[in-house]
Design a protein around this motif. Structure first.
Motif, PDB file in Angstrom:
ATOM      1  N   GLU A 449       0.836  -1.206   0.000  1.00  0.00           N
ATOM      2  CA  GLU A 449       0.000   0.000   0.000  1.00  0.00           C
ATOM      3  C   GLU A 449       0.868   1.252   0.000  1.00  0.00           C
ATOM      4  O   GLU A 449       0.564   2.237  -0.684  1.00  0.00           O
ATOM      5  CB  GLU A 449      -0.904  -0.021   1.232  1.00  0.00           C
ATOM      6  N   GLU A 450       1.983   1.227   0.769  1.00  0.00           N
ATOM      7  CA  GLU A 450       2.883   2.378   0.781  1.00  0.00           C
ATOM      8  C   GLU A 450       3.508   2.591  -0.587  1.00  0.00           C
ATOM      9  O   GLU A 450       3.681   3.731  -1.046  1.00  0.00           O
ATOM     10  CB  GLU A 450       3.979   2.143   1.819  1.00  0.00           C
ATOM     11  N   SER A 451       3.848   1.497  -1.267  1.00  0.00           N
ATOM     12  CA  SER A 451       4.425   1.628  -2.613  1.00  0.00           C
ATOM     13  C   SER A 451       3.424   2.285  -3.562  1.00  0.00           C
ATOM     14  O   SER A 451       3.773   3.158  -4.375  1.00  0.00           O
ATOM     15  CB  SER A 451       4.819   0.244  -3.140  1.00  0.00           C
ATOM     16  N   VAL A 452       2.140   1.875  -3.456  1.00  0.00           N
ATOM     17  CA  VAL A 452       1.115   2.478  -4.303  1.00  0.00           C
ATOM     18  C   VAL A 452       0.986   3.959  -4.000  1.00  0.00           C
ATOM     19  O   VAL A 452       0.889   4.793  -4.901  1.00  0.00           O
ATOM     20  CB  VAL A 452      -0.241   1.752  -4.096  1.00  0.00           C
ATOM     21  N   ARG A 453       1.023   4.297  -2.737  1.00  0.00           N
ATOM     22  CA  ARG A 453       0.872   5.689  -2.336  1.00  0.00           C
ATOM     23  C   ARG A 453       2.044   6.528  -2.832  1.00  0.00           C
ATOM     24  O   ARG A 453       1.854   7.650  -3.322  1.00  0.00           O
ATOM     25  CB  ARG A 453       0.785   5.766  -0.805  1.00  0.00           C
ATOM     26  N   TYR A 454       3.261   5.974  -2.764  1.00  0.00           N
ATOM     27  CA  TYR A 454       4.422   6.710  -3.260  1.00  0.00           C
ATOM     28  C   TYR A 454       4.359   6.873  -4.781  1.00  0.00           C
ATOM     29  O   TYR A 454       4.737   7.911  -5.330  1.00  0.00           O
ATOM     30  CB  TYR A 454       5.713   5.977  -2.898  1.00  0.00           C
ATOM     31  N   ALA A 455       3.837   5.873  -5.481  1.00  0.00           N
ATOM     32  CA  ALA A 455       3.729   5.973  -6.940  1.00  0.00           C
ATOM     33  C   ALA A 455       2.704   7.042  -7.333  1.00  0.00           C
ATOM     34  O   ALA A 455       2.920   7.820  -8.278  1.00  0.00           O
ATOM     35  CB  ALA A 455       3.328   4.627  -7.528  1.00  0.00           C
ATOM     36  N   LYS A 472      -0.707   9.498   6.985  1.00  0.00           N
ATOM     37  CA  LYS A 472      -1.344   9.447   8.299  1.00  0.00           C
ATOM     38  C   LYS A 472      -1.830   8.032   8.587  1.00  0.00           C
ATOM     39  O   LYS A 472      -1.708   7.512   9.694  1.00  0.00           O
ATOM     40  CB  LYS A 472      -2.500  10.448   8.340  1.00  0.00           C
ATOM     41  N   LEU A 473      -2.432   7.441   7.492  1.00  0.00           N
ATOM     42  CA  LEU A 473      -2.872   6.069   7.644  1.00  0.00           C
ATOM     43  C   LEU A 473      -1.697   5.128   7.957  1.00  0.00           C
ATOM     44  O   LEU A 473      -1.813   4.206   8.745  1.00  0.00           O
ATOM     45  CB  LEU A 473      -3.588   5.631   6.351  1.00  0.00           C
ATOM     46  N   LYS A 474      -0.555   5.389   7.339  1.00  0.00           N
ATOM     47  CA  LYS A 474       0.644   4.568   7.596  1.00  0.00           C
ATOM     48  C   LYS A 474       1.069   4.668   9.054  1.00  0.00           C
ATOM     49  O   LYS A 474       1.422   3.690   9.691  1.00  0.00           O
ATOM     50  CB  LYS A 474       1.784   5.020   6.687  1.00  0.00           C
ATOM     51  N   GLU A 475       1.047   5.933   9.563  1.00  0.00           N
ATOM     52  CA  GLU A 475       1.419   6.111  10.964  1.00  0.00           C
ATOM     53  C   GLU A 475       0.459   5.365  11.881  1.00  0.00           C
ATOM     54  O   GLU A 475       0.894   4.749  12.878  1.00  0.00           O
ATOM     55  CB  GLU A 475       1.425   7.595  11.307  1.00  0.00           C
ATOM     56  N   GLU A 476      -0.881   5.436  11.510  1.00  0.00           N
ATOM     57  CA  GLU A 476      -1.839   4.712  12.335  1.00  0.00           C
ATOM     58  C   GLU A 476      -1.570   3.211  12.294  1.00  0.00           C
ATOM     59  O   GLU A 476      -1.694   2.498  13.290  1.00  0.00           O
ATOM     60  CB  GLU A 476      -3.267   5.026  11.844  1.00  0.00           C
ATOM     61  N   GLN A 477      -1.220   2.746  11.056  1.00  0.00           N
ATOM     62  CA  GLN A 477      -0.905   1.316  10.951  1.00  0.00           C
ATOM     63  C   GLN A 477       0.343   0.959  11.773  1.00  0.00           C
ATOM     64  O   GLN A 477       0.411  -0.103  12.382  1.00  0.00           O
ATOM     65  CB  GLN A 477      -0.699   0.925   9.491  1.00  0.00           C
ATOM     66  N   GLU A 478       1.403   1.833  11.767  1.00  0.00           N
ATOM     67  CA  GLU A 478       2.593   1.565  12.580  1.00  0.00           C
ATOM     68  C   GLU A 478       2.245   1.540  14.051  1.00  0.00           C
ATOM     69  O   GLU A 478       2.762   0.717  14.817  1.00  0.00           O
ATOM     70  CB  GLU A 478       3.662   2.625  12.310  1.00  0.00           C
ATOM     71  N   GLU A 479       1.340   2.506  14.441  1.00  0.00           N
ATOM     72  CA  GLU A 479       0.892   2.480  15.836  1.00  0.00           C
ATOM     73  C   GLU A 479       0.178   1.172  16.140  1.00  0.00           C
ATOM     74  O   GLU A 479       0.329   0.593  17.209  1.00  0.00           O
ATOM     75  CB  GLU A 479      -0.029   3.668  16.107  1.00  0.00           C
ATOM     76  N   TYR A 480      -0.586   0.738  15.110  1.00  0.00           N
ATOM     77  CA  TYR A 480      -1.286  -0.534  15.300  1.00  0.00           C
ATOM     78  C   TYR A 480      -0.288  -1.685  15.462  1.00  0.00           C
ATOM     79  O   TYR A 480      -0.474  -2.587  16.273  1.00  0.00           O
ATOM     80  CB  TYR A 480      -2.223  -0.765  14.110  1.00  0.00           C
ATOM     81  N   ILE A 481       0.770  -1.613  14.666  1.00  0.00           N
ATOM     82  CA  ILE A 481       1.806  -2.668  14.770  1.00  0.00           C
ATOM     83  C   ILE A 481       2.447  -2.635  16.143  1.00  0.00           C
ATOM     84  O   ILE A 481       2.678  -3.666  16.779  1.00  0.00           O
ATOM     85  CB  ILE A 481       2.863  -2.492  13.663  1.00  0.00           C
ATOM     86  N   ILE A 482       2.749  -1.401  16.606  1.00  0.00           N
ATOM     87  CA  ILE A 482       3.355  -1.285  17.936  1.00  0.00           C
ATOM     88  C   ILE A 482       2.422  -1.830  18.996  1.00  0.00           C
ATOM     89  O   ILE A 482       2.821  -2.548  19.914  1.00  0.00           O
ATOM     90  CB  ILE A 482       3.728   0.179  18.215  1.00  0.00           C
ATOM     91  N   LYS A 483       1.109  -1.466  18.806  1.00  0.00           N
ATOM     92  CA  LYS A 483       0.130  -1.972  19.765  1.00  0.00           C
ATOM     93  C   LYS A 483       0.057  -3.483  19.709  1.00  0.00           C
ATOM     94  O   LYS A 483      -0.073  -4.164  20.718  1.00  0.00           O
ATOM     95  CB  LYS A 483      -1.249  -1.364  19.471  1.00  0.00           C
ATOM     96  N   THR A 484       0.121  -3.976  18.448  1.00  0.00           N
ATOM     97  CA  THR A 484       0.076  -5.438  18.294  1.00  0.00           C
ATOM     98  C   THR A 484       1.277  -6.093  18.971  1.00  0.00           C
ATOM     99  O   THR A 484       1.160  -7.139  19.607  1.00  0.00           O
ATOM    100  CB  THR A 484       0.058  -5.804  16.803  1.00  0.00           C
ATOM    101  N   GLN A 485       2.482  -5.473  18.809  1.00  0.00           N
ATOM    102  CA  GLN A 485       3.665  -6.010  19.464  1.00  0.00           C
ATOM    103  C   GLN A 485       3.524  -5.964  20.975  1.00  0.00           C
ATOM    104  O   GLN A 485       3.932  -6.872  21.683  1.00  0.00           O
ATOM    105  CB  GLN A 485       4.917  -5.236  19.031  1.00  0.00           C
ATOM    106  N   ARG A 486       2.981  -4.843  21.446  1.00  0.00           N
ATOM    107  CA  ARG A 486       2.760  -4.753  22.893  1.00  0.00           C
ATOM    108  C   ARG A 486       1.789  -5.840  23.345  1.00  0.00           C
ATOM    109  O   ARG A 486       1.971  -6.457  24.401  1.00  0.00           O
ATOM    110  CB  ARG A 486       2.214  -3.375  23.250  1.00  0.00           C
ATOM    111  N   THR A 616     -10.404   0.300   8.791  1.00  0.00           N
ATOM    112  CA  THR A 616     -10.848  -0.669   9.807  1.00  0.00           C
ATOM    113  C   THR A 616      -9.665  -1.213  10.593  1.00  0.00           C
ATOM    114  O   THR A 616      -9.707  -1.350  11.804  1.00  0.00           O
ATOM    115  CB  THR A 616     -11.592  -1.832   9.131  1.00  0.00           C
ATOM    116  N   LEU A 617      -8.520  -1.507   9.846  1.00  0.00           N
ATOM    117  CA  LEU A 617      -7.333  -2.024  10.523  1.00  0.00           C
ATOM    118  C   LEU A 617      -6.732  -1.011  11.463  1.00  0.00           C
ATOM    119  O   LEU A 617      -6.187  -1.348  12.490  1.00  0.00           O
ATOM    120  CB  LEU A 617      -6.273  -2.455   9.489  1.00  0.00           C
ATOM    121  N   ALA A 618      -6.840   0.300  11.055  1.00  0.00           N
ATOM    122  CA  ALA A 618      -6.215   1.325  11.873  1.00  0.00           C
ATOM    123  C   ALA A 618      -7.033   1.669  13.086  1.00  0.00           C
ATOM    124  O   ALA A 618      -6.502   2.097  14.109  1.00  0.00           O
ATOM    125  CB  ALA A 618      -5.977   2.585  11.032  1.00  0.00           C
ATOM    126  N   THR A 619      -8.431   1.528  12.958  1.00  0.00           N
ATOM    127  CA  THR A 619      -9.285   2.009  14.051  1.00  0.00           C
ATOM    128  C   THR A 619      -9.851   0.892  14.886  1.00  0.00           C
ATOM    129  O   THR A 619     -10.444   1.140  15.928  1.00  0.00           O
ATOM    130  CB  THR A 619     -10.456   2.833  13.444  1.00  0.00           C
TER     131      THR A 619
END
Length: 623
Positions: A449-455, A472-486, A616-619
């Motif tokens: 998705e990030e590759s598509v966004r950069y293109a 912003k969505l990417k940051e939310e997803q990273e936060e989600y990843i961090i939350k998932t790791q936690r 949905t994944l971010a929220t």
């Protein structure tokens, strides 16, 4: 001892006599005079150029013995030929220089030896001294020389008195110098009651025997070769020749007999009125002689045989050979003495070691007796303790058997509990691996998705706002990843505490399964959104290609298959916007391009709806 060594000894005395200040150095003018005199007495051709060149006046000062040796070796000793000079004259020159300074006879005329006899004793000392500087004569050689002199006078030497005298001297044990030796002889301590003339004759006899290599001398009757008459002659025997003179003064020499290894001596019977006859046979002639008595004949025949033996062995001097043998005997005696002392020391050490070991043995025996007594007491005490300990151990053993039975029962229960826990751990590890795979798939979808966004940001400058939303969505997803790791860490902690509460772990397992199903649904939704985004990107690529390559008159429209260029290097957002604006300004002058721009702008306003799966994944709250 070779000729060079003999000459160096005498020259050493002359050099030290010229060293007035005893500094080890002599002035160059004195060395010039000494060298000139050595040229003369040694019958060497004078070399005044080399002499002046070597000893020219400069600022170097006096010359040491080491500085004089190169000149002495090169210009004097190397040119000396044996037999070309009279060695007695050479010795007299060196004796004159050294005696003037060092020899101090009795001023009252009470000296035992005369000045000439002192010179001969000096020559004998040089011959018998060691080849080390300063020159000394060892006590054995001193005793040998004094015995030779006393034997020539038919006097017996008192060896004990000589040893006492040498022991009183500071350096008597190591050796005496020539001046100490002359003072010892002049003291009359060893030649008491003997007049000076007898001493002089004995010294002369020893001098001729040792220095001049005279093996024997005396009157013999000799038979002539032509007239065959008998004449009395004074004979002098040396290792290489038997000479005969008119008288014992040896002023008129009548002839000589050269001796070699082929000569021999034979005893002849009495005839022609002569007794005690013998002959000397050479390769060319036979010489007949007659002695005064049988004893003289035996002495002469033995002496001549000795001379012939020396010639056969290639030796030039009897006393040089005897001196070398005495030196070897002294060295062997010293070696034996050192070995004996070493053996004595070793035996002494062994004796001390033996005594020490005996003392140690006595101490060990005493200690052993005490140790045996202590051992008996200790054994008795140990036996009592052992009995008490045995009773205590029997009680403890019964208690231990009871505890062992109870512990075995507990171990069976704990093993069953551990087996259940291992099964639960294996199930949780399997679930963790499946969750890890789902997380990797989610991360891969986010990267796509990030590759598509950069293109999209590189292709359209107008989509910057959308790019911000995507970031912003990417940051939310990273936060989600961090939350998932936690959550993963929390899950691990819960897995560690699963042994404490089995019912709570089962409930959490059910919740994890529900969350897994929900995550699978979210992943499928994200995949659908990614496929939709890929389709939109292809559409935008087609529109962009049309914008970048307008169709000219007569050109065919080329079907451009839109593709995702996410694998190409991404340009920065600022550079992409600048390039796009520049291209739009260039196309403003072309009406066809304006129309195309209108069509593109109309199509560009239809923005790509945001992916509901991503939101949905971010929220979605974490289960």
């Amino acid at each position: 001892m070779d000729l060079r060594a003999e000459l160096l000894k005498s020259i050493w005395y002359a050099f030290t006599a010229l060293d007035v200040e005893k500094s080890g150095k002599v002035s160059k003018s004195q060395l010039k005079v000494l060298s000139h005199n050595l040229y003369t007495v040694l019958c060497i051709p004078h070399d005044p150029v080399a002499l002046e060149e070597h000893f020219r006046d400069d600022d170097d000062g006096p010359v040491s013995s080491q500085g004089y040796m190169p000149y002495l070796n090169k210009y004097i000793l190397d040119k000396v030929e044996e037999g070309a000079f009279v060695k007695e004259n050479f010795d007299e020159l060196c004796w004159t220089l050294t005696a003037k300074k060092n020899y101090k006879p009795d001023r009252n005329g009470n000296s035992v030896v005369s000045h000439q006899d002192a010179f001969k004793l000096w020559c004998l000392f040089n011959f018998l001294s060691e080849d080390k500087y300063p020159l000394i004569m060892v006590p054995d050689e001193v005793e040998y020389l004094l015995k030779k002199i006393c034997t020539a006078m038919n006097v017996e030497l008192n060896s004990c008195e000589l040893e006492d005298y040498l022991s009183q001297e500071p350096q008597g044990q190591g050796g005496v110098t020539v001046w100490q030796f002359l003072d010892m002889v002049n003291s009359g301590r060893f030649l008491r009651g003997i007049d000076q003339e007898a001493v002089s004759m004995a010294v002369e006899e020893v001098y001729q025997e040792v220095i001049e290599d005279v093996l024997k001398q005396g009157y013999l009757w000799k038979k002539g070769q032509l007239r065959r008459n008998w004449s009395e002659r004074w004979f002098t025997l040396k290792p290489s020749v038997l000479s005969y003179y008119m008288s014992e003064e040896r002023k008129e020499k009548k002839g000589s007999i050269v001796l070699d290894k082929h000569c021999c001596v034979e005893v002849l019977p009495d005839r022609d009125g002569k007794r005690c006859m013998f002959c000397v046979k050479t390769s060319s002639r036979t010489y007949e002689m007659s002695a005064s008595d049988t004893r003289q004949r035996q002495e002469w025949t033995l002496a001549i045989q000795t001379a012939i033996r020396l010639q056969a062995e290639g030796k030039k001097s009897l006393h040089k050979d005897l001196k070398q043998k005495r030196r070897e005997q002294r060295e062997q005696r010293e070696q034996r003495k050192a070995a004996k002392e070493e053996e004595t020391q070793r035996l002494k050490q062994l004796q001390e070691e033996k005594e020490r070991k005996l003392q140690e043995l006595e101490l060990l025996k005493e200690a052993q007796r005490q140790a045996e007594m202590l051992l008996q007491e200790e054994e008795q005490r140990r036996r009592q303790q052992h009995e008490e300990m045995q009773r205590t151990l029997e009680i403890q053993l019964r208690e231990a058997e009871q505890a062992r039975a109870s512990m075995q029962a507990e171990m069976v229960l704990k093993e069953a509990e551990a087996e259940r826990q291992r099964k639960r751990i294996l199930e949780l590890e399997d679930m963790q691996e499946r969750l890890q795979e789902a997380l990797q798939q989610e991360v891969k979808a986010r990267q796509d998705e990030e590759s598509v966004r950069y293109a999209q940001a590189r292709l359209l400058a107008e989509e910057e706002e959308k790019l911000k939303q995507l970031m912003k969505l990417k940051e939310e997803q990273e936060e989600y990843i961090i939350k998932t790791q936690r959550e993963k860490q929390v899950l691990k902690q819960e897995m560690e505490n699963k042994n404490k509460c089995l019912e709570e772990a089962q409930k959490q397992l059910e919740e994890v399964r529900v969350n897994r199903q929900r995550v699978d649904q979210d992943v499928m939704a994200a995949q659908r959104k990614l496929r939709q985004a890929s389709t939109n990107v292809k559409h935008w690529n087609v529109q962009m290609n049309r914008l970048m390559h307008p169709i000219g008159p007569g050109e065919k429209r080329t079907n451009v298959s839109g593709g995702f260029t996410g694998y190409q290097p991404l340009l920065s957002r600022t550079d992409s916007s600048l390039k796009l604006k520049q291209k739009v300004e260039d196309k403003s002058s072309d009406p066809v391009r304006d129309n195309s721009k209108d069509s593109v702008s109309n199509g560009g306003n239809s923005r790509v709806p945001p992916s509901p799966g991503v939101d949905t994944l971010a929220t979605e709250p974490t289960k």
